[in-house]
Design a protein around this motif. Sequence first.
Motif, short mmCIF file in Angstrom:
data_model
loop_
_atom_site.label_atom_id
_atom_site.label_comp_id
_atom_site.label_asym_id
_atom_site.label_seq_id
_atom_site.Cartn_x
_atom_site.Cartn_y
_atom_site.Cartn_z
N ALA A 15 9.73 -8.65 25.72
CA ALA A 15 10.47 -9.56 26.59
C ALA A 15 11.05 -8.81 27.79
O ALA A 15 11.27 -7.60 27.75
N ALA A 16 11.33 -9.55 28.83
CA ALA A 16 11.95 -8.97 30.02
C ALA A 16 13.41 -8.65 29.72
O ALA A 16 14.08 -9.39 29.02
N VAL A 17 13.90 -7.55 30.24
CA VAL A 17 15.30 -7.15 30.07
C VAL A 17 16.07 -7.65 31.28
O VAL A 17 15.84 -7.19 32.39
N THR A 18 16.98 -8.59 31.04
CA THR A 18 17.73 -9.17 32.15
C THR A 18 19.23 -8.95 32.03
O THR A 18 19.95 -9.14 32.99
N GLY A 19 19.73 -8.59 30.88
CA GLY A 19 21.16 -8.39 30.69
C GLY A 19 21.42 -7.22 29.77
O GLY A 19 20.68 -6.24 29.75
N THR A 20 22.47 -7.34 28.97
CA THR A 20 22.84 -6.28 28.03
C THR A 20 21.86 -6.24 26.87
O THR A 20 21.54 -7.26 26.29
N ILE A 21 21.40 -5.06 26.53
CA ILE A 21 20.53 -4.85 25.38
C ILE A 21 21.43 -4.67 24.16
O ILE A 21 22.33 -3.84 24.17
N VAL A 22 21.20 -5.46 23.10
CA VAL A 22 22.02 -5.38 21.89
C VAL A 22 21.12 -4.90 20.76
O VAL A 22 20.11 -5.53 20.44
N LEU A 23 21.50 -3.77 20.15
CA LEU A 23 20.74 -3.19 19.06
C LEU A 23 21.61 -3.15 17.81
O LEU A 23 22.71 -2.62 17.83
N GLY A 24 21.10 -3.73 16.71
CA GLY A 24 21.79 -3.70 15.43
C GLY A 24 21.28 -2.53 14.61
O GLY A 24 20.07 -2.30 14.53
N ALA A 25 22.19 -1.77 14.01
CA ALA A 25 21.79 -0.55 13.30
C ALA A 25 22.55 -0.39 11.99
O ALA A 25 23.63 -0.96 11.80
N VAL A 26 21.96 0.40 11.08
CA VAL A 26 22.60 0.81 9.83
C VAL A 26 22.29 2.29 9.64
O VAL A 26 21.41 2.84 10.30
N MET A 27 22.97 2.92 8.71
CA MET A 27 22.66 4.31 8.37
C MET A 27 21.25 4.36 7.80
O MET A 27 20.78 3.40 7.19
N LYS A 28 20.53 5.46 8.00
CA LYS A 28 19.14 5.56 7.58
C LYS A 28 18.94 5.36 6.08
O LYS A 28 17.89 4.89 5.65
N ASN A 29 19.93 5.67 5.27
CA ASN A 29 19.80 5.50 3.82
C ASN A 29 20.15 4.09 3.36
O ASN A 29 20.11 3.80 2.18
N GLU A 30 20.48 3.20 4.28
CA GLU A 30 20.82 1.82 3.96
C GLU A 30 19.66 0.88 4.30
O GLU A 30 18.79 1.23 5.09
N THR A 31 19.68 -0.30 3.72
CA THR A 31 18.65 -1.31 3.96
C THR A 31 19.06 -2.19 5.12
O THR A 31 20.22 -2.59 5.22
N CYS A 32 18.11 -2.51 5.96
CA CYS A 32 18.39 -3.40 7.09
C CYS A 32 18.75 -4.81 6.61
O CYS A 32 18.25 -5.29 5.64
#
Length: 128
Positions: free
Chosen positions: A111-128
């Motif tokens: 998709a085109a980036v038009t505003g703020t990019i929002v990234l959801g994250a967890v610690m690598k040992n956790e499940t998304c």
Amino acid sequence: MRTTRVTAVLAVALLAGLTACTSGAEPSRQAEPTAVVSVDTVPTATTAPPEQPAAGGGMPDLIGGSVAGAYGQLSGSMRFEDISGKGRMVPVQSSAAADWKICTQDPAPGAAVTGTIVLGAVMKNETC
């Protein structure tokens, strides 16, 4: 007579020019080709290799990659959120950022980036 002198001068100049371009000590060699490796394309143990943006320069697919890799790959306005529900601050500019993985992203890949990019994250040992 004049033509003979001009021809002789030109011949001497041509001969001098040809001998000046080569060295008598060693035959000329062409440079051997070398391989070029770009540092940003070599995957490491802690970061997934960066995905290329979709045709047209859209948002790259960052899901599964590290927060450190995403932060280094993107520019513009970004927000990283802990989606585990624990309300933690997601580190982005420290060595701890490599311990977090991306689970969600907005905008979606391609998709085109038009505003703020929002990234959801967890610690690598956790499940998304």
